[in-house]
Design a protein around this motif. Structure first.
Motif, PDB file in Angstrom:
ATOM      1  N   VAL A  52     -48.969 -66.255 -60.473  1.00 55.76           N
ATOM      2  CA  VAL A  52     -49.224 -65.153 -59.542  1.00 55.76           C
ATOM      3  C   VAL A  52     -48.107 -64.106 -59.552  1.00 55.76           C
ATOM      4  CG1 VAL A  52     -49.551 -64.541 -57.099  1.00 55.76           C
ATOM      5  CG2 VAL A  52     -50.538 -66.655 -57.969  1.00 55.76           C
ATOM      6  N   ILE A  53     -46.851 -64.529 -59.708  1.00 55.30           N
ATOM      7  CA  ILE A  53     -45.738 -63.593 -59.485  1.00 55.30           C
ATOM      8  C   ILE A  53     -45.836 -62.374 -60.410  1.00 55.30           C
ATOM      9  CG2 ILE A  53     -43.207 -63.321 -59.442  1.00 55.30           C
ATOM     10  CD1 ILE A  53     -44.068 -65.113 -57.219  1.00 55.30           C
ATOM     11  N   ASP A  54     -46.424 -62.562 -61.614  1.00 48.57           N
ATOM     12  CA  ASP A  54     -46.533 -61.394 -62.504  1.00 48.57           C
ATOM     13  C   ASP A  54     -47.576 -60.385 -62.016  1.00 48.57           C
ATOM     14  OD1 ASP A  54     -48.746 -62.947 -63.357  1.00 48.57           O
ATOM     15  OD2 ASP A  54     -47.549 -63.842 -64.949  1.00 48.57           O
ATOM     16  N   LEU A  55     -48.295 -60.739 -60.940  1.00 45.34           N
ATOM     17  CA  LEU A  55     -49.257 -59.791 -60.352  1.00 45.34           C
ATOM     18  C   LEU A  55     -48.650 -59.041 -59.172  1.00 45.34           C
ATOM     19  CD1 LEU A  55     -52.359 -62.186 -60.265  1.00 45.34           C
ATOM     20  CD2 LEU A  55     -51.892 -60.392 -61.932  1.00 45.34           C
ATOM     21  N   LEU A  56     -47.417 -59.390 -58.806  1.00 46.91           N
ATOM     22  CA  LEU A  56     -46.808 -58.820 -57.608  1.00 46.91           C
ATOM     23  C   LEU A  56     -45.721 -57.791 -57.964  1.00 46.91           C
ATOM     24  CD1 LEU A  56     -46.331 -62.066 -55.440  1.00 46.91           C
ATOM     25  CD2 LEU A  56     -48.294 -60.528 -55.525  1.00 46.91           C
ATOM     26  N   PRO A  57     -45.483 -56.840 -57.043  1.00 46.38           N
ATOM     27  CA  PRO A  57     -44.409 -55.860 -57.280  1.00 46.38           C
ATOM     28  C   PRO A  57     -43.057 -56.484 -56.940  1.00 46.38           C
ATOM     29  CG  PRO A  57     -45.536 -55.403 -55.198  1.00 46.38           C
ATOM     30  CD  PRO A  57     -46.227 -56.587 -55.803  1.00 46.38           C
ATOM     31  N   VAL A  58     -42.515 -57.245 -57.861  1.00 45.79           N
ATOM     32  CA  VAL A  58     -41.320 -58.060 -57.605  1.00 45.79           C
ATOM     33  C   VAL A  58     -40.165 -57.275 -56.956  1.00 45.79           C
ATOM     34  CG1 VAL A  58     -39.520 -59.435 -58.753  1.00 45.79           C
ATOM     35  CG2 VAL A  58     -41.928 -59.850 -59.248  1.00 45.79           C
ATOM     36  N   PRO A  59     -39.805 -56.084 -57.460  1.00 43.98           N
ATOM     37  CA  PRO A  59     -38.640 -55.401 -56.865  1.00 43.98           C
ATOM     38  C   PRO A  59     -38.807 -55.089 -55.382  1.00 43.98           C
ATOM     39  CG  PRO A  59     -39.229 -54.393 -58.944  1.00 43.98           C
ATOM     40  CD  PRO A  59     -40.333 -55.353 -58.612  1.00 43.98           C
ATOM     41  N   PHE A  64     -47.678 -51.218 -61.731  1.00 47.25           N
ATOM     42  CA  PHE A  64     -46.888 -50.610 -60.642  1.00 47.25           C
ATOM     43  C   PHE A  64     -46.171 -49.373 -61.196  1.00 47.25           C
ATOM     44  CE2 PHE A  64     -46.967 -55.269 -60.053  1.00 47.25           C
ATOM     45  CZ  PHE A  64     -47.788 -55.302 -58.940  1.00 47.25           C
ATOM     46  N   PRO A  65     -46.928 -48.254 -61.337  1.00 50.11           N
ATOM     47  CA  PRO A  65     -46.371 -47.080 -62.021  1.00 50.11           C
ATOM     48  C   PRO A  65     -45.134 -46.499 -61.341  1.00 50.11           C
ATOM     49  CG  PRO A  65     -48.527 -46.594 -61.039  1.00 50.11           C
ATOM     50  CD  PRO A  65     -48.314 -48.050 -60.882  1.00 50.11           C
ATOM     51  N   ASN A  66     -44.968 -46.772 -60.041  1.00 48.41           N
ATOM     52  CA  ASN A  66     -43.816 -46.168 -59.347  1.00 48.41           C
ATOM     53  C   ASN A  66     -42.594 -47.076 -59.308  1.00 48.41           C
ATOM     54  OD1 ASN A  66     -45.378 -43.919 -58.796  1.00 48.41           O
ATOM     55  ND2 ASN A  66     -46.278 -44.927 -57.012  1.00 48.41           N
ATOM     56  N   LEU A  67     -42.697 -48.236 -59.970  1.00 46.76           N
ATOM     57  CA  LEU A  67     -41.571 -49.174 -59.931  1.00 46.76           C
ATOM     58  C   LEU A  67     -40.943 -49.324 -61.310  1.00 46.76           C
ATOM     59  CD1 LEU A  67     -42.822 -52.223 -57.811  1.00 46.76           C
ATOM     60  CD2 LEU A  67     -41.343 -50.342 -57.087  1.00 46.76           C
ATOM     61  N   ASP A  68     -39.639 -49.534 -61.324  1.00 43.31           N
ATOM     62  CA  ASP A  68     -38.955 -49.831 -62.575  1.00 43.31           C
ATOM     63  C   ASP A  68     -39.092 -51.337 -62.808  1.00 43.31           C
ATOM     64  OD1 ASP A  68     -37.350 -49.897 -64.752  1.00 43.31           O
ATOM     65  OD2 ASP A  68     -35.464 -49.732 -63.634  1.00 43.31           O
ATOM     66  N   TRP A  69     -40.255 -51.742 -63.262  1.00 45.00           N
ATOM     67  CA  TRP A  69     -40.561 -53.172 -63.360  1.00 45.00           C
ATOM     68  C   TRP A  69     -41.628 -53.396 -64.419  1.00 45.00           C
ATOM     69  CZ3 TRP A  69     -38.726 -57.704 -62.523  1.00 45.00           C
ATOM     70  CH2 TRP A  69     -39.553 -58.818 -62.472  1.00 45.00           C
ATOM     71  N   GLN A  70     -41.393 -54.360 -65.316  1.00 45.14           N
ATOM     72  CA  GLN A  70     -42.384 -54.676 -66.347  1.00 45.14           C
ATOM     73  C   GLN A  70     -42.999 -56.040 -66.027  1.00 45.14           C
ATOM     74  OE1 GLN A  70     -39.488 -53.746 -69.695  1.00 45.14           O
ATOM     75  NE2 GLN A  70     -41.472 -53.618 -70.719  1.00 45.14           N
ATOM     76  N   PRO A  71     -44.188 -56.066 -65.413  1.00 41.98           N
ATOM     77  CA  PRO A  71     -44.820 -57.351 -65.095  1.00 41.98           C
ATOM     78  C   PRO A  71     -44.934 -58.273 -66.309  1.00 41.98           C
ATOM     79  CG  PRO A  71     -45.997 -55.583 -64.015  1.00 41.98           C
ATOM     80  CD  PRO A  71     -44.981 -54.926 -64.915  1.00 41.98           C
ATOM     81  N   SER A  72     -45.075 -57.691 -67.520  1.00 42.05           N
ATOM     82  CA  SER A  72     -45.251 -58.545 -68.710  1.00 42.05           C
ATOM     83  C   SER A  72     -43.989 -59.355 -69.031  1.00 42.05           C
ATOM     84  CB  SER A  72     -45.653 -57.699 -69.919  1.00 42.05           C
ATOM     85  OG  SER A  72     -44.577 -56.877 -70.318  1.00 42.05           O
ATOM     86  N   LEU A  73     -42.857 -59.015 -68.383  1.00 47.58           N
ATOM     87  CA  LEU A  73     -41.619 -59.769 -68.646  1.00 47.58           C
ATOM     88  C   LEU A  73     -41.168 -60.556 -67.412  1.00 47.58           C
ATOM     89  CD1 LEU A  73     -39.654 -57.160 -70.794  1.00 47.58           C
ATOM     90  CD2 LEU A  73     -41.013 -59.105 -71.573  1.00 47.58           C
ATOM     91  N   THR A  74     -42.095 -60.794 -66.487  1.00 48.89           N
ATOM     92  CA  THR A  74     -41.754 -61.470 -65.227  1.00 48.89           C
ATOM     93  C   THR A  74     -41.047 -62.802 -65.462  1.00 48.89           C
ATOM     94  OG1 THR A  74     -43.647 -60.463 -64.138  1.00 48.89           O
ATOM     95  CG2 THR A  74     -42.721 -62.407 -63.076  1.00 48.89           C
TER      96      THR A  74
END
Ligand SMILES: C[S@@+](CC[C@H](N)C(=O)[O-])C[C@H]1O[C@@H](n2cnc3c(N)ncnc32)[C@H](O)[C@@H]1O
Length: 292
Positions: free
Chosen positions: A146-153, A203-213
């Motif tokens: 699930v965590i790769d579906l969330l806006p972690v930052p 999450f286009p507005n976040l500096d975050w790559q879900p594919s590397l969670t």
């Protein structure tokens, strides 16, 4: 809201045994030792699982005798999963000679001489977590695939704030950036690259790559202040016997990359190879356990 072209309840049911064989044994060992030692205390264990699907992690923990006396709260936004989970837990209790009771809407109780488990099923998204629970409310936080579906930052520190001091978190099956197909095809590299880019557009507005969670999560936990963070691979190695699961992955790629030149040719080879039972896919994931 789940918007898949396949039967998602069936997919999660089939996924359970694939996950069982993929989970990282070392990380699971740390997690289960923590639970076994925590179960020796008399107080009720308070657990929060985010995105529990149809409840297979609860079954997994029950089957491994890792839950005894606990209040297990689920946050799961998808309505149809609640019914599926209820039916699974009833069946599970029946199979293992336990009593199953519905105490009130969404509050279920499984018991026998050794078990005293309240499952509270809350139909809500993780972004409601701050409204639903105070800080330091839980001994254990769980989330599986699930965590790769969330806006972690933006959400991770809010989630971890809900954990008591010396509480534990187990976040398993986090995608870590690699998808490989066998036999090889000229378009594989491009297709998997675009598929990962599609994930990264969540999450286009976040500096975050879900594919590397899977790779970034242990770093996040340490930055937050968690100790004894352990992590390891939990790759899916899919082949003979996993046809339904592989088909769902191909269908997901088909939907995500619709219109990409060359996709139809690539897919038609892959679906043919699937029918011939010669297609294998390797997908990289990582599991992670930490103490607060
Ligand atoms: C790949 S499924 C995994 C389900 C389950 N943990 C399992 O492994 O069988 C992802 C789950 O996360 C849930 N989910 C997606 N976004 C979520 C969010 N923002 N908050 C809570 N759950 C979410 C979905 O409804 C779904 O149940």
């Amino acid at each position: 809201m789940v918007n898949e072209t396949f039967d998602y309840v069936k997919y999660l049911d089939v996924k359970k045994s694939i996950d069982d064989r993929s989970l990282n044994e070392v990380v699971w060992g740390h997690f289960s030792n923590w639970l076994l030692s925590r179960n020796k205390q008399d107080s009720t264990l308070r657990v929060l699982e985010i995105g529990a699907g149809i409840g297979t992690m609860i079954e997994r923990l029950l089957e491994a005798s890792l839950l005894q006396k606990c209040h297990y709260i689920v946050l799961e936004p998808e309505t149809m999963f609640k019914e599926a989970a209820l039916s699974r837990f009833k069946g599970w209790a029946n199979k293992y000679g336990c009593t199953f009771k519905i105490n009130s809407e969404g509050l279920w109780h499984i018991s026998n001489n050794e078990l005293d488990i309240f499952i509270e099923w809350i139909e809500a998204d993780a972004n409601k977590i701050d409204q639903l629970f105070g800080d330091k409310s839980f001994d254990l936080l769980l989330s599986h695939a699930v965590i790769d579906l969330l806006p972690v930052p933006t959400i991770m520190s809010i989630i971890l704030d809900k954990l008591k001091a010396r509480g534990a978190c187990y976040f398993s099956l986090n995608f870590s950036g690699n998808t490989e197909f066998y036999p090889a095809h000229d378009s594989d590299h491009k297709i998997s690259e675009l598929y990962h880019l599609d994930m990264d557009s969540r999450f286009p507005n976040l500096d975050w790559q879900p594919s590397l969670t899977g790779i970034a999560l242990p770093i996040w936990l340490k930055k937050y202040g968690c100790e004894q963070v352990v992590d390891g691979e939990s790759n899916w190695e899919l082949g003979e016997g996993d046809s339904l699961f592989i088909k769902n992955i191909l269908d997901t790629i088909k939907k995500a990359l619709a219109g990409f030149p060359g996709l139809e040719t690539w897919l038609s080879s892959r679906y043919k190879e699937l029918d011939q039972e010669i297609l294998a896919i390797s997908i990289s994931n990582r599991d992670c356990f930490g103490l607060k």
